[in-house]
Design a protein around this motif. Sequence first.
Motif, PDB file in Angstrom:
ATOM      1  N   SER A   1      -3.430  15.074 -42.623  1.00  0.00           N
ATOM      2  CA  SER A   1      -4.251  14.827 -43.920  1.00  0.00           C
ATOM      3  C   SER A   1      -3.464  14.281 -44.997  1.00  0.00           C
ATOM      4  O   SER A   1      -4.027  13.574 -45.772  1.00  0.00           O
ATOM      5  N   THR A   2      -2.064  14.524 -45.194  1.00  0.00           N
ATOM      6  CA  THR A   2      -1.537  13.966 -46.045  1.00  0.00           C
ATOM      7  C   THR A   2      -1.344  12.323 -45.750  1.00  0.00           C
ATOM      8  O   THR A   2      -1.534  11.528 -46.746  1.00  0.00           O
ATOM      9  N   ILE A   3      -1.171  11.769 -44.876  1.00  0.00           N
ATOM     10  CA  ILE A   3      -1.518  10.412 -44.410  1.00  0.00           C
ATOM     11  C   ILE A   3      -2.540   9.702 -44.412  1.00  0.00           C
ATOM     12  O   ILE A   3      -2.818   8.596 -45.287  1.00  0.00           O
ATOM     13  N   LEU A   4      -3.837  10.614 -44.121  1.00  0.00           N
ATOM     14  CA  LEU A   4      -5.323  10.307 -44.622  1.00  0.00           C
ATOM     15  C   LEU A   4      -5.202  10.133 -46.098  1.00  0.00           C
ATOM     16  O   LEU A   4      -5.891   9.140 -46.432  1.00  0.00           O
ATOM     17  N   GLU A   5      -4.656  11.019 -46.837  1.00  0.00           N
ATOM     18  CA  GLU A   5      -4.796  10.743 -48.232  1.00  0.00           C
ATOM     19  C   GLU A   5      -4.184   9.546 -48.790  1.00  0.00           C
ATOM     20  O   GLU A   5      -4.661   8.913 -49.674  1.00  0.00           O
ATOM     21  N   GLU A   6      -2.949   9.403 -48.250  1.00  0.00           N
ATOM     22  CA  GLU A   6      -2.310   8.101 -48.824  1.00  0.00           C
ATOM     23  C   GLU A   6      -3.184   6.876 -48.208  1.00  0.00           C
ATOM     24  O   GLU A   6      -3.236   5.735 -49.275  1.00  0.00           O
ATOM     25  N   LEU A   7      -3.451   6.771 -47.421  1.00  0.00           N
ATOM     26  CA  LEU A   7      -4.438   5.760 -46.765  1.00  0.00           C
ATOM     27  C   LEU A   7      -5.549   5.749 -47.565  1.00  0.00           C
ATOM     28  O   LEU A   7      -6.058   4.378 -47.965  1.00  0.00           O
ATOM     29  N   ARG A   8      -6.422   6.700 -47.889  1.00  0.00           N
ATOM     30  CA  ARG A   8      -7.407   6.456 -48.813  1.00  0.00           C
ATOM     31  C   ARG A   8      -6.906   5.683 -50.392  1.00  0.00           C
ATOM     32  O   ARG A   8      -7.737   4.973 -50.811  1.00  0.00           O
ATOM     33  N   GLY A   9      -5.881   6.301 -50.767  1.00  0.00           N
ATOM     34  CA  GLY A   9      -5.384   5.756 -51.999  1.00  0.00           C
ATOM     35  C   GLY A   9      -4.957   4.195 -51.774  1.00  0.00           C
ATOM     36  O   GLY A   9      -5.338   3.612 -52.684  1.00  0.00           O
ATOM     37  N   PHE A  10      -4.401   3.723 -50.653  1.00  0.00           N
ATOM     38  CA  PHE A  10      -4.104   2.429 -50.308  1.00  0.00           C
ATOM     39  C   PHE A  10      -5.621   1.713 -50.293  1.00  0.00           C
ATOM     40  O   PHE A  10      -5.352   0.420 -50.948  1.00  0.00           O
ATOM     41  N   ARG A  11      -6.363   2.279 -49.643  1.00  0.00           N
ATOM     42  CA  ARG A  11      -7.900   1.404 -49.780  1.00  0.00           C
ATOM     43  C   ARG A  11      -8.463   1.395 -51.166  1.00  0.00           C
ATOM     44  O   ARG A  11      -8.954   0.334 -51.369  1.00  0.00           O
ATOM     45  N   ALA A  12      -8.145   2.341 -52.010  1.00  0.00           N
ATOM     46  CA  ALA A  12      -8.948   2.161 -53.178  1.00  0.00           C
ATOM     47  C   ALA A  12      -8.147   1.328 -53.898  1.00  0.00           C
ATOM     48  O   ALA A  12      -8.855   0.495 -54.740  1.00  0.00           O
ATOM     49  N   GLU A  13      -6.802   1.021 -53.799  1.00  0.00           N
ATOM     50  CA  GLU A  13      -6.055  -0.077 -54.533  1.00  0.00           C
ATOM     51  C   GLU A  13      -6.645  -1.355 -53.955  1.00  0.00           C
ATOM     52  O   GLU A  13      -6.666  -2.190 -54.775  1.00  0.00           O
ATOM     53  N   PHE A  14      -6.592  -1.446 -52.834  1.00  0.00           N
ATOM     54  CA  PHE A  14      -7.068  -2.857 -52.216  1.00  0.00           C
ATOM     55  C   PHE A  14      -8.639  -3.054 -52.650  1.00  0.00           C
ATOM     56  O   PHE A  14      -8.826  -4.291 -52.895  1.00  0.00           O
ATOM     57  N   GLY A  15      -9.416  -2.139 -52.572  1.00  0.00           N
ATOM     58  CA  GLY A  15     -10.667  -2.290 -53.091  1.00  0.00           C
ATOM     59  C   GLY A  15     -10.738  -2.930 -54.626  1.00  0.00           C
ATOM     60  O   GLY A  15     -11.683  -3.837 -55.029  1.00  0.00           O
ATOM     61  N   ALA A  16      -9.947  -2.156 -55.337  1.00  0.00           N
ATOM     62  CA  ALA A  16      -9.955  -2.434 -56.666  1.00  0.00           C
ATOM     63  C   ALA A  16      -9.470  -3.991 -56.899  1.00  0.00           C
ATOM     64  O   ALA A  16      -9.866  -4.978 -57.770  1.00  0.00           O
ATOM     65  N   ALA A  17      -8.496  -4.285 -56.248  1.00  0.00           N
ATOM     66  CA  ALA A  17      -8.012  -5.735 -56.030  1.00  0.00           C
ATOM     67  C   ALA A  17      -8.924  -6.925 -55.695  1.00  0.00           C
ATOM     68  O   ALA A  17      -8.989  -7.855 -56.280  1.00  0.00           O
ATOM     69  N   ARG A  18      -9.497  -6.468 -54.863  1.00  0.00           N
ATOM     70  CA  ARG A  18     -10.859  -7.321 -54.059  1.00  0.00           C
ATOM     71  C   ARG A  18     -11.722  -7.606 -55.233  1.00  0.00           C
ATOM     72  O   ARG A  18     -12.260  -8.636 -55.467  1.00  0.00           O
ATOM     73  N   SER A  19     -12.347  -6.518 -56.159  1.00  0.00           N
ATOM     74  CA  SER A  19     -13.155  -6.763 -57.160  1.00  0.00           C
ATOM     75  C   SER A  19     -12.865  -7.561 -58.114  1.00  0.00           C
ATOM     76  O   SER A  19     -13.384  -8.373 -58.745  1.00  0.00           O
ATOM     77  N   ASP A  20     -11.445  -7.526 -58.565  1.00  0.00           N
ATOM     78  CA  ASP A  20     -10.652  -8.390 -59.565  1.00  0.00           C
ATOM     79  C   ASP A  20     -10.997  -9.991 -59.300  1.00  0.00           C
ATOM     80  O   ASP A  20     -11.108 -10.436 -60.026  1.00  0.00           O
ATOM     81  N   ILE A  21     -10.697 -10.125 -57.881  1.00  0.00           N
ATOM     82  CA  ILE A  21     -10.752 -11.533 -57.408  1.00  0.00           C
ATOM     83  C   ILE A  21     -12.065 -12.011 -57.436  1.00  0.00           C
ATOM     84  O   ILE A  21     -12.287 -13.068 -57.844  1.00  0.00           O
ATOM     85  N   GLU A  22     -12.989 -11.205 -56.954  1.00  0.00           N
ATOM     86  CA  GLU A  22     -14.479 -11.603 -56.867  1.00  0.00           C
ATOM     87  C   GLU A  22     -15.078 -12.030 -58.612  1.00  0.00           C
ATOM     88  O   GLU A  22     -15.813 -12.935 -58.636  1.00  0.00           O
ATOM     89  N   ARG A  23     -14.543 -11.060 -59.459  1.00  0.00           N
ATOM     90  CA  ARG A  23     -14.951 -11.466 -60.862  1.00  0.00           C
ATOM     91  C   ARG A  23     -14.379 -12.713 -61.271  1.00  0.00           C
ATOM     92  O   ARG A  23     -14.935 -13.537 -61.781  1.00  0.00           O
ATOM     93  N   ILE A  24     -13.012 -13.141 -60.943  1.00  0.00           N
ATOM     94  CA  ILE A  24     -12.362 -14.338 -61.113  1.00  0.00           C
ATOM     95  C   ILE A  24     -13.160 -15.679 -60.637  1.00  0.00           C
ATOM     96  O   ILE A  24     -13.593 -16.600 -61.223  1.00  0.00           O
ATOM     97  N   SER A  25     -13.844 -15.448 -59.431  1.00  0.00           N
ATOM     98  CA  SER A  25     -14.362 -16.368 -58.741  1.00  0.00           C
ATOM     99  C   SER A  25     -15.640 -16.793 -59.149  1.00  0.00           C
ATOM    100  O   SER A  25     -15.924 -18.113 -59.049  1.00  0.00           O
ATOM    101  N   ASN A  26     -16.411 -15.781 -60.310  1.00  0.00           N
ATOM    102  CA  ASN A  26     -17.495 -16.055 -60.625  1.00  0.00           C
ATOM    103  C   ASN A  26     -17.390 -17.099 -61.827  1.00  0.00           C
ATOM    104  O   ASN A  26     -18.293 -17.692 -62.000  1.00  0.00           O
TER     105      ASN A  26
END
Length: 325
Positions: free
Chosen positions: A62-87
């Motif tokens: 459960s702890t590992i899954l929680e960390e993975l979810r945190g990493f996924r959220a970080e990567f999702g936020a980073a991807r959103s930033d790049i998409e806004r720049i590409s516009n």
Amino acid sequence: MKCKTCSETVIDGVDCGSCRGQFHFGCIGIVETAYRKMNMDRRAGIRCQKCRAGPDNSQDISTILEELRGFRAEFGAARSDIERISNSVDSLNAKWNEMESRFSSLEDRVIALESSAKVVSKLQSELATSSQTIHNLQNELHVRDQNARINNVEISGIPYKKGENLLMILDTIYKKVGVHLEANEVDSIHRVRRFVSRNTGQVDTNSEGDAAGERSVGSNATEPRPPAIIVKFTRRLCKDQLLAAVRARRGLTTTDIGTEGPARAIFISDHLTPANKLLLKRARERKAELQYAYLWTRDCKILMRKTDTSKIVAINNDSDLLKLK
């Protein structure tokens, strides 16, 4: 202190909660931004790869899954930033597709994000260079357009009459200002259409006088001005002679050339481009604001002087107006 993985010096890193060794963020597999958001309990639960592989590994699924979810959220936020720049950068779309394929195969999203940031910086630099190039080309085209009118004069204020003979009107003006017009001095003569944009209320760029702020004597302010007459001379000397005679004569009106109706002022000046006419209008406003004594055009150039003894200033763009004091 040295990192237990790469043996390089660690200035700001992560401590293993088991062996107490110090590691770089990348060496222990932690995203720095995610680490900064962790509380003290979560930071204490971090283990290096060696400790996780040993019998002292106390992290549950459960702890590992929680960390993975945190990493996924970080990567999702980073991807959103790049998409806004590409516009905002059209040319970034192709590069983003390349990065997207790389992201799908890379486990370490931080490295990919840093790489993309460098690409964005390069593209922004190229975009700035391209914008400057376009601006320079526009200025060059404007200068060429104005130079193409260097032998022209613009006559405003003469009412339009069906079947009129523009050459005869020009000849009458010449006689009134005391110069002689030779037939071979005129290359062409015609009227130009003038209208006001319904959307902006401003004179359209095809107009040839109102943008310069001209007004007829005794005319209604709301009455549309007649189309201007454009005369193209075969030599600049012919144009200069006419303008000099008109300036010496002063106060030329429609009555002077035999036009019926109330007297209206006739304006004869350099044939400026629409852009320069708007610049001349702004120069008039600036002249009144700063109380400059003189504003005139010569050889299709806009000139200003504050007093009789001050330096003549050439106005080529809005930046020149802002520099005036």
